[in-house]
Design a protein around this motif. Structure first.
Motif, PDB file in Angstrom:
ATOM      1  N   GLU A 198       5.773  -4.872 -12.267  1.00  0.00           N
ATOM      2  CA  GLU A 198       7.138  -4.383 -12.123  1.00  0.00           C
ATOM      3  C   GLU A 198       7.280  -3.081 -12.887  1.00  0.00           C
ATOM      4  O   GLU A 198       6.775  -2.945 -14.009  1.00  0.00           O
ATOM      5  N   VAL A 199       7.917  -2.122 -12.245  1.00  0.00           N
ATOM      6  CA  VAL A 199       8.330  -0.876 -12.879  1.00  0.00           C
ATOM      7  C   VAL A 199       9.802  -0.710 -12.515  1.00  0.00           C
ATOM      8  O   VAL A 199      10.278  -1.352 -11.580  1.00  0.00           O
ATOM      9  N   PRO A 200      10.551   0.111 -13.216  1.00  0.00           N
ATOM     10  CA  PRO A 200      11.962   0.252 -12.875  1.00  0.00           C
ATOM     11  C   PRO A 200      12.168   0.567 -11.384  1.00  0.00           C
ATOM     12  O   PRO A 200      11.613   1.527 -10.865  1.00  0.00           O
ATOM     13  N   GLY A 201      12.878  -0.322 -10.712  1.00  0.00           N
ATOM     14  CA  GLY A 201      13.201  -0.140  -9.308  1.00  0.00           C
ATOM     15  C   GLY A 201      12.197  -0.697  -8.319  1.00  0.00           C
ATOM     16  O   GLY A 201      12.424  -0.627  -7.119  1.00  0.00           O
ATOM     17  N   LEU A 202      11.067  -1.241  -8.786  1.00  0.00           N
ATOM     18  CA  LEU A 202      10.057  -1.760  -7.871  1.00  0.00           C
ATOM     19  C   LEU A 202       9.295  -2.912  -8.507  1.00  0.00           C
ATOM     20  O   LEU A 202       8.869  -2.826  -9.664  1.00  0.00           O
ATOM     21  N   ALA A 203       9.138  -3.997  -7.745  1.00  0.00           N
ATOM     22  CA  ALA A 203       8.336  -5.140  -8.190  1.00  0.00           C
ATOM     23  C   ALA A 203       7.409  -5.518  -7.044  1.00  0.00           C
ATOM     24  O   ALA A 203       7.772  -5.407  -5.872  1.00  0.00           O
ATOM     25  N   TRP A 204       6.181  -5.965  -7.369  1.00  0.00           N
ATOM     26  CA  TRP A 204       5.247  -6.359  -6.330  1.00  0.00           C
ATOM     27  C   TRP A 204       4.292  -7.421  -6.839  1.00  0.00           C
ATOM     28  O   TRP A 204       4.076  -7.566  -8.027  1.00  0.00           O
ATOM     29  N   THR A 205       3.763  -8.174  -5.882  1.00  0.00           N
ATOM     30  CA  THR A 205       2.786  -9.218  -6.149  1.00  0.00           C
ATOM     31  C   THR A 205       1.474  -8.810  -5.492  1.00  0.00           C
ATOM     32  O   THR A 205       1.461  -8.405  -4.337  1.00  0.00           O
ATOM     33  N   VAL A 206       0.381  -8.908  -6.243  1.00  0.00           N
ATOM     34  CA  VAL A 206      -0.948  -8.614  -5.718  1.00  0.00           C
ATOM     35  C   VAL A 206      -1.576  -9.929  -5.265  1.00  0.00           C
ATOM     36  O   VAL A 206      -1.540 -10.928  -5.997  1.00  0.00           O
ATOM     37  N   LEU A 207      -2.126  -9.926  -4.058  1.00  0.00           N
ATOM     38  CA  LEU A 207      -2.815 -11.097  -3.516  1.00  0.00           C
ATOM     39  C   LEU A 207      -4.180 -10.663  -2.997  1.00  0.00           C
ATOM     40  O   LEU A 207      -4.454  -9.473  -2.880  1.00  0.00           O
ATOM     41  N   THR A 208      -5.021 -11.641  -2.658  1.00  0.00           N
ATOM     42  CA  THR A 208      -6.273 -11.348  -1.966  1.00  0.00           C
ATOM     43  C   THR A 208      -6.322 -12.172  -0.694  1.00  0.00           C
ATOM     44  O   THR A 208      -5.799 -13.287  -0.631  1.00  0.00           O
ATOM     45  N   ASP A 209      -6.974 -11.599   0.334  1.00  0.00           N
ATOM     46  CA  ASP A 209      -7.190 -12.345   1.572  1.00  0.00           C
ATOM     47  C   ASP A 209      -8.368 -13.308   1.348  1.00  0.00           C
ATOM     48  O   ASP A 209      -8.941 -13.329   0.243  1.00  0.00           O
ATOM     49  N   PRO A 210      -8.748 -14.126   2.323  1.00  0.00           N
ATOM     50  CA  PRO A 210      -9.816 -15.097   2.112  1.00  0.00           C
ATOM     51  C   PRO A 210     -11.178 -14.499   1.727  1.00  0.00           C
ATOM     52  O   PRO A 210     -12.019 -15.206   1.183  1.00  0.00           O
ATOM     53  N   GLU A 211     -11.398 -13.185   1.946  1.00  0.00           N
ATOM     54  CA  GLU A 211     -12.654 -12.554   1.525  1.00  0.00           C
ATOM     55  C   GLU A 211     -12.504 -11.767   0.229  1.00  0.00           C
ATOM     56  O   GLU A 211     -13.421 -11.092  -0.205  1.00  0.00           O
ATOM     57  N   GLY A 212     -11.319 -11.829  -0.394  1.00  0.00           N
ATOM     58  CA  GLY A 212     -11.128 -11.165  -1.668  1.00  0.00           C
ATOM     59  C   GLY A 212     -10.579  -9.749  -1.597  1.00  0.00           C
ATOM     60  O   GLY A 212     -10.470  -9.077  -2.614  1.00  0.00           O
ATOM     61  N   ASN A 213     -10.209  -9.275  -0.398  1.00  0.00           N
ATOM     62  CA  ASN A 213      -9.606  -7.952  -0.257  1.00  0.00           C
ATOM     63  C   ASN A 213      -8.168  -8.006  -0.746  1.00  0.00           C
ATOM     64  O   ASN A 213      -7.394  -8.860  -0.328  1.00  0.00           O
ATOM     65  N   GLU A 214      -7.816  -7.083  -1.627  1.00  0.00           N
ATOM     66  CA  GLU A 214      -6.480  -7.085  -2.216  1.00  0.00           C
ATOM     67  C   GLU A 214      -5.444  -6.475  -1.282  1.00  0.00           C
ATOM     68  O   GLU A 214      -5.735  -5.549  -0.530  1.00  0.00           O
ATOM     69  N   PHE A 215      -4.221  -7.012  -1.373  1.00  0.00           N
ATOM     70  CA  PHE A 215      -3.063  -6.443  -0.694  1.00  0.00           C
ATOM     71  C   PHE A 215      -1.842  -6.821  -1.506  1.00  0.00           C
ATOM     72  O   PHE A 215      -1.934  -7.628  -2.431  1.00  0.00           O
ATOM     73  N   CYS A 216      -0.714  -6.202  -1.222  1.00  0.00           N
ATOM     74  CA  CYS A 216       0.486  -6.417  -2.032  1.00  0.00           C
ATOM     75  C   CYS A 216       1.691  -6.804  -1.182  1.00  0.00           C
ATOM     76  O   CYS A 216       1.767  -6.487  -0.002  1.00  0.00           O
ATOM     77  N   VAL A 217       2.635  -7.456  -1.846  1.00  0.00           N
ATOM     78  CA  VAL A 217       3.949  -7.737  -1.272  1.00  0.00           C
ATOM     79  C   VAL A 217       4.962  -7.161  -2.260  1.00  0.00           C
ATOM     80  O   VAL A 217       4.952  -7.530  -3.427  1.00  0.00           O
TER      81      VAL A 217
END
Length: 113
Positions: free
Chosen positions: A89-108
């Motif tokens: 989280e930074v001022p004005g933005l929050a996100w969650t980091v996830l990985t797909d089943p092969e470990g590739n990262e992506f965010c929400v």
């Protein structure tokens, strides 16, 4: 920009996760070596490309999901096979980091978690 491509060990296997996550289908399958997923509404096609080496280190490019209910979207993606890695989280933005089943990262990003 025409497409985003993810390197992976098993394009057809990983397509199961990404088609469900994006609500789309496989548009083209080049003998299981390279798959192109139809673009989700308002988005770009996603390519899944077989590579021989495993993922090493942090992704330098990744897919971002957005929405008003980040918690619900993270829950949905985890139920499809993603793993939650971190929250930021930074001022004005929050996100969650996830990985797909092969470990590739992506965010929400978006709404409070």
């Amino acid at each position: 920009m025409g497409m985003i491509t993810i390197d992976c060990a098993d394009p057809r296997g990983l397509a199961e996760f990404w088609t469900a996550a994006l609500g789309t289908t496989v548009a083209q399958d080049y003998e299981g070596e390279f798959l192109v997923l139809a673009p989700p509404e308002g988005g770009l096609p996603l390519g899944l490309q077989r590579v021989p080496e495993p993922r090493a280190g942090k992704n330098r490019v990744h897919v971002d999901f957005g929405g008003d209910d980040r918690a619900a979207e993270v829950k949905r993606l985890v139920e499809l096979g993603a793993k939650e890695v971190a929250e930021h989280e930074v001022p004005g933005l929050a996100w969650t980091v996830l990985t797909d089943p092969e470990g590739n990262e992506f965010c929400v990003s978006g709404g409070e978690h």
